[in-house]
Write a protein that holds these residues in place. Sequence first.
Motif, PDB file in Angstrom:
ATOM      1  N   GLY A   1      53.378 -43.912 -35.250  1.00  0.00           N
ATOM      2  CA  GLY A   1      52.292 -43.425 -34.495  1.00  0.00           C
ATOM      3  C   GLY A   1      52.732 -43.039 -33.087  1.00  0.00           C
ATOM      4  O   GLY A   1      52.419 -42.030 -32.863  1.00  0.00           O
ATOM      5  N   ALA A   2      53.692 -43.869 -32.326  1.00  0.00           N
ATOM      6  CA  ALA A   2      54.264 -43.390 -31.102  1.00  0.00           C
ATOM      7  C   ALA A   2      54.925 -42.298 -31.188  1.00  0.00           C
ATOM      8  O   ALA A   2      55.127 -41.463 -30.396  1.00  0.00           O
ATOM      9  CB  ALA A   2      54.779 -44.584 -30.434  1.00  0.00           C
ATOM     10  N   LEU A   3      55.860 -42.342 -32.270  1.00  0.00           N
ATOM     11  CA  LEU A   3      56.698 -41.046 -32.412  1.00  0.00           C
ATOM     12  C   LEU A   3      55.810 -39.752 -32.619  1.00  0.00           C
ATOM     13  O   LEU A   3      56.561 -38.709 -32.287  1.00  0.00           O
ATOM     14  CB  LEU A   3      57.536 -41.455 -33.926  1.00  0.00           C
ATOM     15  CG  LEU A   3      58.718 -40.205 -34.097  1.00  0.00           C
ATOM     16  CD1 LEU A   3      59.630 -39.933 -33.156  1.00  0.00           C
ATOM     17  CD2 LEU A   3      59.383 -40.581 -35.243  1.00  0.00           C
TER      18      LEU A   3
ATOM     19  N   MET B   1      63.512 -41.900 -28.812  1.00  0.00           N
ATOM     20  CA  MET B   1      63.312 -43.145 -28.518  1.00  0.00           C
ATOM     21  C   MET B   1      62.524 -43.863 -29.308  1.00  0.00           C
ATOM     22  O   MET B   1      62.756 -44.991 -29.847  1.00  0.00           O
ATOM     23  CB  MET B   1      62.550 -43.261 -27.070  1.00  0.00           C
ATOM     24  CG  MET B   1      62.152 -44.656 -26.476  1.00  0.00           C
ATOM     25  SD  MET B   1      61.132 -44.526 -25.058  1.00  0.00           S
ATOM     26  CE  MET B   1      59.569 -44.186 -25.821  1.00  0.00           C
ATOM     27  N   TRP B   2      61.405 -43.179 -29.786  1.00  0.00           N
ATOM     28  CA  TRP B   2      60.410 -44.036 -30.749  1.00  0.00           C
ATOM     29  C   TRP B   2      60.835 -44.223 -32.139  1.00  0.00           C
ATOM     30  O   TRP B   2      60.707 -45.083 -32.901  1.00  0.00           O
ATOM     31  CB  TRP B   2      59.127 -43.279 -30.751  1.00  0.00           C
ATOM     32  CG  TRP B   2      58.407 -43.546 -29.501  1.00  0.00           C
ATOM     33  CD1 TRP B   2      57.949 -42.692 -28.641  1.00  0.00           C
ATOM     34  CD2 TRP B   2      57.538 -44.685 -29.427  1.00  0.00           C
ATOM     35  NE1 TRP B   2      57.107 -43.323 -27.638  1.00  0.00           N
ATOM     36  CE2 TRP B   2      56.751 -44.647 -28.066  1.00  0.00           C
ATOM     37  CE3 TRP B   2      57.365 -45.961 -29.871  1.00  0.00           C
ATOM     38  CZ2 TRP B   2      56.436 -45.579 -27.600  1.00  0.00           C
ATOM     39  CZ3 TRP B   2      56.717 -47.041 -29.351  1.00  0.00           C
ATOM     40  CH2 TRP B   2      56.353 -46.797 -27.841  1.00  0.00           C
ATOM     41  N   LEU B   3      62.053 -43.249 -32.411  1.00  0.00           N
ATOM     42  CA  LEU B   3      62.537 -43.282 -33.903  1.00  0.00           C
ATOM     43  C   LEU B   3      63.519 -44.569 -33.629  1.00  0.00           C
ATOM     44  O   LEU B   3      63.656 -44.985 -34.784  1.00  0.00           O
ATOM     45  CB  LEU B   3      63.386 -42.025 -34.098  1.00  0.00           C
ATOM     46  CG  LEU B   3      64.225 -41.875 -35.190  1.00  0.00           C
ATOM     47  CD1 LEU B   3      63.358 -41.936 -36.409  1.00  0.00           C
ATOM     48  CD2 LEU B   3      65.004 -40.656 -35.429  1.00  0.00           C
ATOM     49  N   GLY B   4      64.130 -44.687 -32.426  1.00  0.00           N
ATOM     50  CA  GLY B   4      65.013 -45.885 -32.203  1.00  0.00           C
ATOM     51  C   GLY B   4      64.109 -47.430 -32.615  1.00  0.00           C
ATOM     52  O   GLY B   4      64.495 -48.277 -33.067  1.00  0.00           O
TER      53      GLY B   4
ATOM     54  N   VAL C   1      63.023 -52.292 -35.491  1.00  0.00           N
ATOM     55  CA  VAL C   1      62.220 -53.346 -35.854  1.00  0.00           C
ATOM     56  C   VAL C   1      62.227 -53.593 -37.369  1.00  0.00           C
ATOM     57  O   VAL C   1      62.246 -54.640 -37.696  1.00  0.00           O
ATOM     58  CB  VAL C   1      60.906 -52.879 -35.465  1.00  0.00           C
ATOM     59  CG1 VAL C   1      60.739 -53.046 -33.845  1.00  0.00           C
ATOM     60  CG2 VAL C   1      60.320 -51.834 -35.921  1.00  0.00           C
ATOM     61  N   ILE C   2      62.608 -52.399 -38.240  1.00  0.00           N
ATOM     62  CA  ILE C   2      62.693 -52.688 -39.559  1.00  0.00           C
ATOM     63  C   ILE C   2      64.063 -53.369 -39.890  1.00  0.00           C
ATOM     64  O   ILE C   2      64.176 -54.416 -40.493  1.00  0.00           O
ATOM     65  CB  ILE C   2      62.757 -51.431 -40.446  1.00  0.00           C
ATOM     66  CG1 ILE C   2      61.266 -51.097 -40.074  1.00  0.00           C
ATOM     67  CG2 ILE C   2      63.045 -51.630 -41.753  1.00  0.00           C
ATOM     68  CD1 ILE C   2      61.059 -49.600 -40.952  1.00  0.00           C
TER      69      ILE C   2
ATOM     70  N   SER D   1      67.903 -47.176 -26.840  1.00  0.00           N
ATOM     71  CA  SER D   1      66.988 -47.856 -25.994  1.00  0.00           C
ATOM     72  C   SER D   1      65.626 -48.098 -26.447  1.00  0.00           C
ATOM     73  O   SER D   1      64.968 -49.181 -25.984  1.00  0.00           O
ATOM     74  CB  SER D   1      66.874 -47.039 -24.453  1.00  0.00           C
ATOM     75  OG  SER D   1      66.296 -45.744 -24.807  1.00  0.00           O
ATOM     76  N   GLY D   2      65.071 -47.262 -27.195  1.00  0.00           N
ATOM     77  CA  GLY D   2      63.720 -47.381 -27.796  1.00  0.00           C
ATOM     78  C   GLY D   2      63.801 -49.108 -28.730  1.00  0.00           C
ATOM     79  O   GLY D   2      62.773 -49.658 -28.447  1.00  0.00           O
TER      80      GLY D   2
END
Length: 450
Positions: free
Chosen positions: A157-159, A290-293, A298-299, A344-345
Amino acid sequence: MSRAPTLPRSDRLSGATRTLLAVTWLVATLEGFDLAIYGATLPVLLQTPSLGMDRSEAGTIGSLVGVGMLIGAALAGAIVHRIGPRRLLVGSIAVFTVGMLVSTFAYSAEAFGFGRLVVGLGLGVVLPTLNAYVADLSAPRRRSRHIGLMMSGYAIGALAAPLLGAALLPEVSFRWLYLIGVVIPLVALPLVFRLPESPFHLRLIGRGAEAAEIETRYGLPSSHVANEQAGRLFGLGPLLTRRLAPTTLLFWAMSFCGLLLVFGISAWLPSIMQAAGYSLGSALLQTAAMWLGVFVGVIAAGPVADRFGPRIVVVTAFLTGTVSLVLMSLQPPTFLLFLLMFVSGFGFIGSQILANAYILSVYDPENRSSGLAWALSVGRLGAIAGPTLGAFVLDHANGVDGNFYSFAIVGLLGALTAVLVPRRESRIDPVHGDAMPATRLADAQNHSRR
């Protein structure tokens, strides 16, 4: 003596668990989008005459989301044991949808700020409730990976926010992006209604048979009735006993650092990169990296946390974010900058997501929901400080390096607080592998002697 039942070791998810993760993933996606859309649209908002924002006001409005989330998280900790996490989720989704509607049609900075405050109120209830709800319906050995899978939706969602911003802004009005956050919840709400209530909550209100049926369906160990003191002082009393107070205070400090990073960087990163000489489109694509990171991190980190414990993963994430920010301040080549954004994400946003799993793994079931809610509530002071810190440093520092260094220091402090959280191995249930309330400790010790 009869043997305690053992849980199946198969790694295949049941249909019920897949449905749970899919629906909660969608809710987490909404949360990530509603949070990140402000940072993605901020460069355009600053240039919208009808809003009349300057950088200082924009920082204040960004902090209003944190204020709302502080109130919402405290509210979640106070009432989750009274009404149950599923109903709390439904109500909070409705609240942040109304906030997005107000933001969509706002024609003054004050009205827009009020909309963001309402969004924050709903998001503040959703985040701890959603994490605790998934934890309650996950077997202990899979808890971190399930939370990681669910919260990957938050990253998606953020990505989506900076990708849509890069594709549409400034040619298309920012209002269309905010309208997305109004329409999609209308799909999510009916799906949440179809999920079961937390079995822990059902036992708390005397519906044990229904709880047992849900536990069987999800392959869970039988939950035990909570300590009657779980709701005392709005869920805060048990967290500040002599036994839990050091853990609680350190979790509050850890959440403060994590949320300062999440909100400070997500709100100001596109503007920081524009100040460093990048175009709006490039800055938004860097934010997307960053959001892709976060999504990948997290997965991948969930199973590692289940195997080796979430503490080491949280500490590693904070330190990864710190090192990445320092390297970004050296103005590396563009391809390396995108790689650092990706890494860094996981570091400065994934650390907070994994910290939630860490908190849920340490507290016993009777304090799990309120423990996370209060940690996130106090941590919202960091969410309030983050956007304001970014605006202050961007206005007063010589160059953009000050922004990177100030956030890197916070990441280092977050890692330190995670290291200092007391270990509580003695309170792990030897039968089910789960943290347990004090009322079960003696029984577990007797079981292990036999």
